[in-house]
Design a protein around this motif. Structure first.
Motif, PDB file in Angstrom:
ATOM      1  N   LEU A  89       0.123  -5.334  16.917  1.00  0.00           N
ATOM      2  CA  LEU A  89      -0.621  -6.508  16.481  1.00  0.00           C
ATOM      3  C   LEU A  89      -2.078  -6.036  15.978  1.00  0.00           C
ATOM      4  N   GLU A  90      -2.632  -5.031  16.637  1.00  0.00           N
ATOM      5  CA  GLU A  90      -4.003  -4.761  16.050  1.00  0.00           C
ATOM      6  C   GLU A  90      -3.866  -4.248  14.693  1.00  0.00           C
ATOM      7  N   LEU A  91      -2.752  -3.181  14.159  1.00  0.00           N
ATOM      8  CA  LEU A  91      -2.400  -2.839  13.092  1.00  0.00           C
ATOM      9  C   LEU A  91      -2.542  -3.976  11.937  1.00  0.00           C
ATOM     10  N   ALA A  92      -1.608  -4.974  12.368  1.00  0.00           N
ATOM     11  CA  ALA A  92      -1.302  -6.092  11.410  1.00  0.00           C
ATOM     12  C   ALA A  92      -2.816  -6.763  11.238  1.00  0.00           C
ATOM     13  N   ALA A  93      -3.556  -6.855  12.323  1.00  0.00           N
ATOM     14  CA  ALA A  93      -4.712  -7.785  12.087  1.00  0.00           C
ATOM     15  C   ALA A  93      -5.883  -7.203  11.146  1.00  0.00           C
ATOM     16  N   GLU A  94      -5.533  -5.760  10.809  1.00  0.00           N
ATOM     17  CA  GLU A  94      -6.652  -5.061   9.894  1.00  0.00           C
ATOM     18  C   GLU A  94      -6.439  -5.799   8.453  1.00  0.00           C
ATOM     19  N   ASN A  95      -5.429  -6.449   8.042  1.00  0.00           N
ATOM     20  CA  ASN A  95      -5.188  -7.007   6.720  1.00  0.00           C
ATOM     21  C   ASN A  95      -4.972  -8.399   6.609  1.00  0.00           C
ATOM     22  N   TYR A  96      -4.530  -9.113   7.646  1.00  0.00           N
ATOM     23  CA  TYR A  96      -4.209 -10.502   7.707  1.00  0.00           C
ATOM     24  C   TYR A  96      -5.159 -11.150   8.724  1.00  0.00           C
ATOM     25  N   PRO A  97      -5.542 -12.347   8.375  1.00  0.00           N
ATOM     26  CA  PRO A  97      -6.388 -13.298   9.156  1.00  0.00           C
ATOM     27  C   PRO A  97      -5.537 -14.089  10.302  1.00  0.00           C
ATOM     28  N   VAL A  98      -4.161 -14.208  10.020  1.00  0.00           N
ATOM     29  CA  VAL A  98      -3.316 -14.773  10.900  1.00  0.00           C
ATOM     30  C   VAL A  98      -2.169 -13.709  11.296  1.00  0.00           C
ATOM     31  N   VAL A  99      -1.879 -13.354  12.367  1.00  0.00           N
ATOM     32  CA  VAL A  99      -0.839 -12.577  12.748  1.00  0.00           C
ATOM     33  C   VAL A  99       0.109 -13.539  13.856  1.00  0.00           C
ATOM     34  N   ALA A 100       1.300 -13.572  13.777  1.00  0.00           N
ATOM     35  CA  ALA A 100       2.204 -14.198  14.387  1.00  0.00           C
ATOM     36  C   ALA A 100       3.444 -13.447  14.864  1.00  0.00           C
TER      37      ALA A 100
END
Length: 200
Positions: A89-100
């Motif tokens: 989740l933290e990796l995804a949050a580096e490039n996206y304002p919304v993570v699901a």
């Protein structure tokens, strides 16, 4: 707004992706991979069948090694999988304002508690969306209305969950029997397209 959905190819993450898309988000499906085994293929096929953009989220193999160490120490996978999920989740949050993701009320793992969710959103300045208020029956009903699903025994070829690379690494370290004890055979559902009467 761009939204990343951590994607396995199953009905839960597919349902989240469809909901967000229909609410106007620019949805991209991400399947984490740690370089142990190419586990993203099944998820990529499901994403393609639904017409979603799919990417492999490349993660450092040391994260998988940390998770496996926890699993072997505990003798069961829960803590290790949750650790892995938080890192992804933290990796995804580096490039996206919304993570699901497709975690739901009935799930034991992977799952964040409310304190972890608040910490994740605050520290990464993201919105986190999941199905935590939704139960198994509701998700099954909605999924049957939207998707063509196939139920099959889980395998290295048809599953894109964290479990696959975990099993692969444990097998390399301690043999196939060690992996089977932690992850006994089970049936899974996989999305293979839209229902014919579903208006996309």
């Amino acid at each position: 707004m761009k939204a990343a959905v951590l994607y396995s190819g199953g009905k839960d993450s597919s349902l989240v992706a469809v909901m967000l898309q229909r609410l106007g988000y620019q949805v991209e499906l991400l399947t984490a991979n740690f370089g142990i085994f190419p586990s993203w293929n099944s998820a990529a096929e499901s994403a393609s069948c639904l017409g979603f953009k799919h990417k492999v989220l490349k993660a450092d193999h040391t994260l998988m090694e940390e998770a496996v160490d926890l699993i072997l120490k505990d003798g069961f996978p829960n803590q290790g999988i949750n650790h892995l999920h938080r890192e992804v989740l933290e990796l995804a949050a580096e490039n996206y304002p919304v993570v699901a993701d497709g975690t739901r009320r009935d799930d034991r793992v992977p799952k964040l508690d409310i304190t972890q969710i608040q910490s994740f959103e605050d520290s990464k300045s993201v919105q986190y969306i999941n199905l935590v208020g939704w139960g198994h029956k509701t998700i099954n009903q909605l999924s049957k209305q939207l998707f063509n699903l196939i139920k099959e025994p889980t395998s290295m070829e048809n599953n894109s969950d964290y479990e696959i690379e975990i099993r692969c690494l444990i097998t390399q370290m301690g043999g196939a029997d060690a992996a089977i004890k932690l992850f006994p055979p089970h049936i899974q559902s996989r999305v293979i397209g839209w229902r014919e009467d579903e208006q996309k």
